[in-house]
Design a protein around this motif. Structure first.
Motif, PDB file in Angstrom:
ATOM      1  N   LEU A 269      72.628  68.918  78.867  1.00  0.00           N
ATOM      2  CA  LEU A 269      71.433  68.695  78.049  1.00  0.00           C
ATOM      3  C   LEU A 269      71.623  69.109  76.599  1.00  0.00           C
ATOM      4  N   LYS A 270      72.780  69.673  76.273  1.00  0.00           N
ATOM      5  CA  LYS A 270      73.089  70.102  74.912  1.00  0.00           C
ATOM      6  C   LYS A 270      72.040  71.084  74.396  1.00  0.00           C
ATOM      7  N   THR A 271      71.831  72.139  75.169  1.00  0.00           N
ATOM      8  CA  THR A 271      70.895  73.178  74.791  1.00  0.00           C
ATOM      9  C   THR A 271      71.518  74.537  75.082  1.00  0.00           C
ATOM     10  N   THR A 272      70.764  75.599  74.891  1.00  0.00           N
ATOM     11  CA  THR A 272      71.272  76.956  75.050  1.00  0.00           C
ATOM     12  C   THR A 272      70.273  77.785  75.837  1.00  0.00           C
ATOM     13  N   PRO A 273      70.692  78.943  76.368  1.00  0.00           N
ATOM     14  CA  PRO A 273      69.773  79.774  77.154  1.00  0.00           C
ATOM     15  C   PRO A 273      68.495  80.129  76.382  1.00  0.00           C
ATOM     16  N   GLY A 274      67.352  79.868  77.019  1.00  0.00           N
ATOM     17  CA  GLY A 274      66.069  80.217  76.440  1.00  0.00           C
ATOM     18  C   GLY A 274      65.547  79.258  75.400  1.00  0.00           C
ATOM     19  N   ALA A 275      66.351  78.260  74.994  1.00  0.00           N
ATOM     20  CA  ALA A 275      65.924  77.356  73.927  1.00  0.00           C
ATOM     21  C   ALA A 275      64.885  76.352  74.393  1.00  0.00           C
TER      22      ALA A 275
END
Length: 293
Positions: A269-275
Motif C-alpha cells: 500500500l506504500k504507507t508506513t506504521p500509523g500513517a
C-alpha cells in the motif's frame, strides 16, 4: 461448551474433525500436496508469514512484491470500502483434495511442533534440509514461537480442539462465539480479477476478534491472533468482471503504529506504521472468530 455455531459452521467443523491423519503399518500418511510442487514457495511463505502482526524476514529476490505474488492483492485502503468501487483482488480456487488437513488433538500431540525438533520433523516428512519445504516449516515454527506484540493474544493451532479451547480462553470460559469466513457464492471464479462492491459493505460489530490464518506446513497450521486495538470487521459482496461472486470477510486495522515497518502491507500500500488504516480481505481458508451475546 456452547460455541453458538450456525448450521454451516457446524458442518465446517465436522469436516475439519473428520479430515484426520492416517496411520498405516506404523507410518504416518499426511497429505502434503500443497508443499510438494509450489514453484512460488518463498512468495507464498513471505505473504502468509507477514499477512498480519509480527514479520519473519526472508531475503528479497526481486524488488516488487506485487510482481512476485498475485496473492498480495488482498490489501486495500480504508477509503476503497464503498459501494461501486472496483478493486483487483486475488481469491484462490478452493480444492479440498490439495488442502492440508487439521489433525485431531491426539494426533497433533504425537508430533513435535517446535523448532528445536526441526531435524526430526524434516526426517519424519522426508523433506531434505535446506529445501523450500524445510524453509517453510522452519519459518512457520519460528513465527509460532515469536513473542506477541504489545496487546496481542496469539497461538498456533494444529487441531480444532486446541483452537476452540484457545478461543474460549481469550473470549472467556463461559463465552459463546461463532466463526466467519469468506464464501464463494458461485462455483468457479478466476483467481485474480477485478471485483466491484455491489452492495453497501456491512460492518460486523464485535468487541473482540480473533483471526486465524493458514501457514505453510505439511498439515494444517493456523496462526491465530487478536489484538486490543481499533479493528473493524466487514462483510463485503463482490462481483467479478470475469464471472464469480464472493461474499468476503474483510478487516480494517485502524491503528498500525505497533506493526513492523517491514510488514508486507506497508510495501503493498506504500504507507508506513500509523500513517493510515490497513485493510485486507480474508482468503477462504482463513477463520475469523467473534463472540456472540
Amino acid at each position: 461448551m456452547d460455541f453458538g455455531f450456525n448450521s454451516s459452521i457446524f458442518i465446517l467443523c465436522s469436516l475439519l474433525l473428520f479430515q484426520r491423519l492416517q496411520i498405516t503399518e506404523g507410518h504416518l500418511k499426511i497429505h502434503t500436496t500443497n508443499m510438494k510442487n509450489d514453484d512460488h514457495m518463498e512468495n507464498h511463505l513471505r505473504f502468509r508469514i507477514n499477512q498480519e502482526g509480527n514479520s519473519i524476514q526472508i531475503p528479497d529476490k526481486v524488488s516488487s512484491l506485487s510482481q512476485m505474488d498475485p496473492a498480495l492483492n488482498l490489501f486495500f485502503y480504508y477509503n476503497d470500502l464503498k459501494l461501486g468501487n472496483k478493486m483487483l483482488i486475488y481469491f484462490p480456487e478452493k480444492d479440498p483434495l490439495t488442502s492440508p488437513h487439521l489433525l485431531t488433538k491426539q494426533e497433533s500431540d504425537s508430533i513435535p511442533f517446535t523448532s528445536s525438533q526441526l531435524p526430526y520433523i524434516l526426517q519424519l516428512f522426508s523433506f531434505p534440509h535446506g529445501s523450500k519445504q524445510a524453509l517453510a516449516m522452519e519459518t512457520t515454527l519460528n513465527h509460532c514461537e515469536f513473542p506477541p506484540i504489545k496487546g496481542e493474544s496469539k497461538f498456533c493451532a494444529t487441531s480444532l480442539e486446541f483452537m476452540l479451547d484457545s478461543i474460549s480462553n481469550i473470549f472467556g470460559l463461559n463465552s459463546r462465539f461463532k466463526v466467519l469466513t469468506t464464501n464463494y457464492v458461485t462455483e468457479s471464479i478466476s483467481p485474480l480479477q477485478n471485483y466491484t462492491i455491489y452492495e453497501p459493505p456491512i460492518e460486523i460489530s464485535a468487541k473482540k476478534i480473533v483471526a486465524c490464518h493458514t501457514l505453510p506446513y505439511p498439515y494444517a497450521v493456523f496462526y491465530c491472533h487478536g489484538q486490543v486495538s481499533d479493528n473493524m470487521l466487514y462483510k463485503v459482496m463482490l462481483d467479478g468482471d470475469d464471472g464469480g461472486r464472493v461474499e468476503a470477510t474483510a478487516m480494517c486495522h485502524m491503528d498500525t503504529s505497533q506493526w513492523d515497518p517491514d510488514h508486507v502491507a506497508f510495501r503493498v500500500l506504500k504507507t508506513t506504521p500509523g500513517a493510515s488504516p490497513v485493510c485486507h480481505f480474508f482468503p477462504a481458508d482463513n477463520l475469523v472468530w467473534i463472540p456472540v451475546s
